[in-house]
Motif scaffolding. Structure first.
Motif: not given
Ligand SMILES: Nc1ncnc2c1ncn2[C@@H]1O[C@H](COP(=O)(O)OP(=O)(O)OP(=O)(O)O)[C@@H](O)[C@H]1O
Ligand SMILES: Nc1ncnc2c1ncn2[C@@H]1O[C@H](COP(=O)(O)OP(=O)(O)OP(=O)(O)O)[C@@H](O)[C@H]1O
Lengths: 230, 230
Positions: B119-125, B127-132, B140-141
């Motif tokens: 979960p932490e890796m999936l959500t981390g990626e 969140v990174a994409m949302d920030l950019l 969403k990818i």
């Protein structure tokens, strides 16, 4: 060039830091422990070992220009609250905080988090939804009651064009991708299949045997299509 | 009626259990501790306090008919590996296991997990994409390099129909939703806005001031649209 501050380098913090860096942003990564800092320092712009509850240390980093800060401290709820308050006082414009429970999340929002993320809850719901849709190979919730789904196709659709299949008029869904296996010959003469997705295929594209279709529609409409395919 | 076994009632396990139950599935929820079992027992089909590494206890539950088991044990890596092996030996057809690190995940896959989720890796990626994507409100990818994005609109699109906007021919993207705020009058006469999404709008739907559009396309095409809107 965007600049971000990531505090806490567990799985979540590492994952955010590496993805941001991969997408060409600058990342200042912080952790109180030495090992996570050492492990990431060659991959991010700057990695600093420090306690982020220490506001003067945080101020010394000159973070006025960061676009956003991500607080990725997991278990220590008080530290994540304190760090959020510090970032608020340092006027960081966008503060995203990982919470471990909804209660923790509401406290964080009260002290100034712009966005609270609970990875286990988000992923838990996603996994539940994936499990409920067997004929459906994969499913994502998009917005209101619309989902994205990858479905197996059956002979009712093979060798027909998308126009002929009338997804929109018959099912009120749109086809956004076709996933297909393309045979390739290896040097030793054996065949292997490479899976590739044709995105936003045109109306004249034909659906072939074994293709998977990626569609968007309301849950009920997708269910109807699944019944039709079965 | 589907039946699932969830082992481990932390945030992830609770979230899976509750979502499955909400979607009308039967859930047998297990935890070694008393409190999580007590907290969830009124919401799921059956809640049992037991150590899932104990294979005979697991067998005694008669879980031959579960569609899938979700192992949601977080920190204790050995227990989650042992439980996975137990479920494999009990011939559970689909075993989904939450891993805390990629290394943990590869061990789990080797001992028979059908799917590993971090979960932490999936959500981390995510969140990174949302920030950019600042002009982009959310992103969403979806698959290959296609993303779903929610964008603000600007006057270039207001009061034009979707057909006139030519998203497909000009940008190679498709519009799958319009998010709009609808004014409503409360009893005391004040106005509040309710946000609603028009899914799969027709070609004659008009984009209005302040609408947000939900689109799908390749990253590069979405970027072009964002530049056009700005
Ligand atoms: N005050 C602090 N200042 C800086 N770093 C901190 C502070 N408190 C905790 N951390 C760091 O945050 C990181 C993540 O926290 P923790 O390990 O509690 O969460 P986790 O649940 O393991 O993380 P994840 O779920 O992301 O894997 C740890 O590496 C820890 O050293
Ligand atoms: N052998 C076991 N049998 C049954 N339950 C177990 C076993 N080992 C751990 N658990 C339970 O799994 C649950 C989740 O594990 P843990 O608390 O380590 O993870 P977590 O990281 O807090 O979970 P989450 O990330 O989902 O919030 C706990 O409630 C724990 O009691």
């Amino acid at each position: 060039m965007k600049q971000f501050l990531v505090i806490g380098l567990g799985q979540f913090g590492q994952s955010v830091s590496l993805k941001l860096t991969e997408e060409s942003s600058q990342v200042i990564a912080i952790d109180a422990k030495e090992e996570p800092v050492e492990a990431i320092k060659d991959y991010v712009t700057l990695a600093v070992q420090m306690d982020a509850t220490n506001q003067s240390s945080l101020r010394a980093l000159n973070i006025e220009n960061v676009n956003a800060a991500i607080v990725a401290i997991g278990d220590n709820h008080e530290d994540s609250v304190l760090v959020t308050i510090n970032l608020r006082e340092l006027r960081v414009p966008n503060i995203i905080v990982r919470a471990s429970t909804p209660v923790h999340g509401s406290i964080l929002r009260k002290v100034g988090a712009d966005r609270v993320v609970i990875p286990e809850m988000l992923t838990g719901e996603q996994v539940a939804m994936d499990l409920l849709t067997e004929k459906v190979l994969e499913q994502k919730i998009l917005f209101s009651n619309h989902i994205l789904a990858k479905l197996k196709t059956s002979s009712v659709f093979w060798n027909k064009t998308i126009r002929e299949s009338q997804f929109r008029s018959s099912f009120n869904i749109i086809l956004v991708g076709i996933e297909r296996d393309f045979p390739e010959i290896k040097d030793d003469g054996t065949v292997f299949y490479r899976t590739s997705t044709i995105g936003l295929p045109g109306e004249d594209e034909m659906i072939k045997e074994d293709d998977r279709i990626i569609v968007i529609g309301q849950d009920a409409d997708i269910d109807r299509l699944v019944v039709y395919i079965s």
